[in-house]
Design a protein around this motif. Structure first.
Motif, PDB file in Angstrom:
ATOM      1  N   GLU A 113       0.835  -1.207   0.000  1.00  7.17           N
ATOM      2  CA  GLU A 113       0.000   0.000   0.000  1.00  7.17           C
ATOM      3  C   GLU A 113       0.871   1.259   0.000  1.00  7.17           C
ATOM      4  N   GLN A 114       0.539   2.195  -0.868  1.00  4.34           N
ATOM      5  CA  GLN A 114       1.210   3.497  -0.901  1.00  4.34           C
ATOM      6  C   GLN A 114       0.301   4.529  -0.239  1.00  4.34           C
ATOM      7  N   ARG A 115       0.797   5.186   0.780  1.00  5.43           N
ATOM      8  CA  ARG A 115       0.009   6.141   1.540  1.00  5.43           C
ATOM      9  C   ARG A 115       0.202   7.559   0.981  1.00  5.43           C
ATOM     10  N   PRO A 116      -0.689   8.492   1.325  1.00  2.00           N
ATOM     11  CA  PRO A 116      -0.550   9.873   0.817  1.00  2.00           C
ATOM     12  C   PRO A 116       0.763  10.515   1.244  1.00  2.00           C
ATOM     13  N   GLY A 117       1.338  11.303   0.342  1.00  2.00           N
ATOM     14  CA  GLY A 117       2.598  11.979   0.639  1.00  2.00           C
ATOM     15  C   GLY A 117       2.509  12.965   1.780  1.00  2.00           C
ATOM     16  N   CYS A 118       1.314  13.498   2.028  1.00  2.00           N
ATOM     17  CA  CYS A 118       1.175  14.486   3.099  1.00  2.00           C
ATOM     18  C   CYS A 118       1.476  13.892   4.466  1.00  2.00           C
ATOM     19  N   GLU A 119       1.413  12.562   4.598  1.00  2.00           N
ATOM     20  CA  GLU A 119       1.784  11.960   5.877  1.00  2.00           C
ATOM     21  C   GLU A 119       3.266  12.141   6.172  1.00  2.00           C
ATOM     22  N   VAL A 120       4.071  12.365   5.110  1.00  2.00           N
ATOM     23  CA  VAL A 120       5.500  12.599   5.269  1.00  2.00           C
ATOM     24  C   VAL A 120       5.816  14.091   5.300  1.00  2.00           C
ATOM     25  N   THR A 121       5.161  14.857   4.447  1.00  2.47           N
ATOM     26  CA  THR A 121       5.468  16.286   4.351  1.00  2.47           C
ATOM     27  C   THR A 121       4.809  17.112   5.448  1.00  2.47           C
ATOM     28  N   GLU A 122       3.892  16.483   6.189  1.00  3.86           N
ATOM     29  CA  GLU A 122       3.236  17.154   7.306  1.00  3.86           C
ATOM     30  C   GLU A 122       3.294  16.252   8.532  1.00  3.86           C
ATOM     31  N   VAL A 123       3.250  16.842   9.696  1.00  6.18           N
ATOM     32  CA  VAL A 123       3.181  16.108  10.948  1.00  6.18           C
ATOM     33  C   VAL A 123       1.789  16.309  11.527  1.00  6.18           C
ATOM     34  N   THR A 124       1.142  15.212  11.867  1.00  2.00           N
ATOM     35  CA  THR A 124      -0.168  15.324  12.488  1.00  2.00           C
ATOM     36  C   THR A 124      -0.044  15.075  13.978  1.00  2.00           C
ATOM     37  N   SER A 125      -0.876  15.760  14.736  1.00  2.00           N
ATOM     38  CA  SER A 125      -0.888  15.601  16.185  1.00  2.00           C
ATOM     39  C   SER A 125      -2.294  15.872  16.697  1.00  2.00           C
TER      40      SER A 125
END
Length: 380
Positions: free
Chosen positions: A303-315
């Motif tokens: 599975e390839q996940r969205p790039g925003c999971e790498v370019t952004e940090v979620t909290s």
């Protein structure tokens, strides 16, 4: 869309964490999930009143972990049947929500088969829906039992490989009660060692980019008063070099017929480090994770996940400002490579521990024998 509300504290799994349950609400049945994207800041639940809401929860990782995905998939079929949705369509959508995790499709297929068989026999949609729910509940119960057996087999293997106790275990991602009908897979083994007084330290990989180790494994370890230490993924090498790791324990989302193991991305580098430093690398997963239909590691769909999971940090604590709902940490427009899993070849795996025992060395022949033994146990 799923509805969110505070937890009630009822219907908890053995560790005390509410993860998943079937609920008869005034408006009809629903699947209630602990929203794992909110942990550890908040224990909140999602109410999934229909299959599409459950698919959304699976894709957003509100519910995750191979064994639990299988359970959720089975309940999702039962939910579609009970609510009068198109069961065939719901089953197909659920099974494809996360392609690498084979348990999801296995759970969906089990409940779907029970539904179709009952419908063909009785012609009664209500009776067929009840059969699907019974199948889901049976899978839920069996997974809890499998979890307990895996913990026992895993601890016995650790004690055999590392006599004397005082185990220092490195784990990756999250493999506890949050992914299971019971106390988990790899984490359940570490927990058994802790309860037996033989766990000196649980090293918890942070597990980027979504921090399942930092947010979830540390959360579970703290609930059990385990001696644990959190580290960034790229600090693992220094731990091995210092001789501070006695064994690596991970879970699996799919085990191919040749013994190749797909697990959370970052697992393969740990296997390479473990081999170089002569440290056992142990995979803990139920037999349902072994997929004879996938011949080798190269055949596993990652599975390839969205790039925003790498370019952004979620909290869960911080206001979100990025396009993907997180805090931007990379230049606007930066491309990202974000596979959810990587694949470890069987020659780097010391053992695969299942509810039916451990396989070591890991070979295609040993896995065939394991699956055959499991079918005999199930049928008896």
């Amino acid at each position: 869309m799923a509805d969110q509300y505070a937890r009630t504290g009822e219907d908890r799994c053995p560790s005390g964490i509410p993860v998943l349950r079937w609920e008869e609400l005034p408006g009809g049945p629903a699947l209630v999930l602990l929203d794992q994207t909110r942990l550890p800041a908040e224990e909140a639940e999602l109410v999934c009143p229909d299959p599409s809401a459950l698919v959304e929860a699976v894709r957003s990782l509100a519910v995750r972990g191979a064994p639990l995905l299988g359970i959720a998939g089975a309940y999702g079929v039962a939910l579609a049947a009970a609510r009068g949705f198109a069961v065939e369509e719901a089953a197909a959508e659920l099974a494809g929500a996360r392609p690498t995790a084979v348990n999801l499709a296995v759970g969906v297929r089990r409940a779907h088969t029970a539904y179709r068989d009952a419908l063909a026999e009785s012609g009664d949609p209500g009776r067929a829906a009840a059969a699907a729910l019974t199948a889901a509940r049976a899978l839920h119960r069996e997974d809890a039992e499998a979890s307990a057996r895996m913990a026992g087999h895993g601890l016995a293997l650790l004690d055999e490989l590392l006599p004397g106790g005082g185990h220092r275990i490195l784990t990756h991602c999250n493999t506890g009660a949050l992914v299971s009908g019971g106390e988990g897979t790899a984490f359940a083994v570490a927990l058994a060692a802790h309860r037996a007084g033989r766990l000196r330290r649980l090293w918890v990989d942070e597990t980027r980019p979504l921090l399942q180790g930092a947010r979830l494994t540390a959360y579970e370890a703290s609930r059990h008063d385990m001696a644990y230490t959190l580290l960034t993924d790229n600090a693992a090498g220094s731990l091995f070099a210092a001789g501070a790791v006695d064994a690596v324990l991970i879970g699996a989302d799919r085990v191919a017929a040749d013994g190749s193991v797909a697990n959370k991305v970052g697992s393969y580098p740990l296997a390479v480090l473990a081999r170089y430093h002569h440290v056992p690398f142990i995979v803990v997963a139920p037999v349902t994770t072994v997929d004879p239909g996938t011949p080798d590691g190269g055949s596993i769909e990652v599975e390839q996940r969205p790039g925003c999971e790498v370019t952004e940090v979620t909290s869960p604590w911080v206001r979100k400002t990025g396009a993907g709902g997180g805090i931007p940490v990379a230049p606007l427009g930066a491309q990202a490579y974000n596979p959810a899993f990587d694949v470890t070849p069987p020659e780097l795996v010391t053992a695969i521990v299942t509810e039916e025992g451990a396989v070591s060395p890991v070979t295609a022949e040993a896995l065939v024998e394991l699956c055959a033994r499991s079918r005999q146990v199930t049928m008896s």
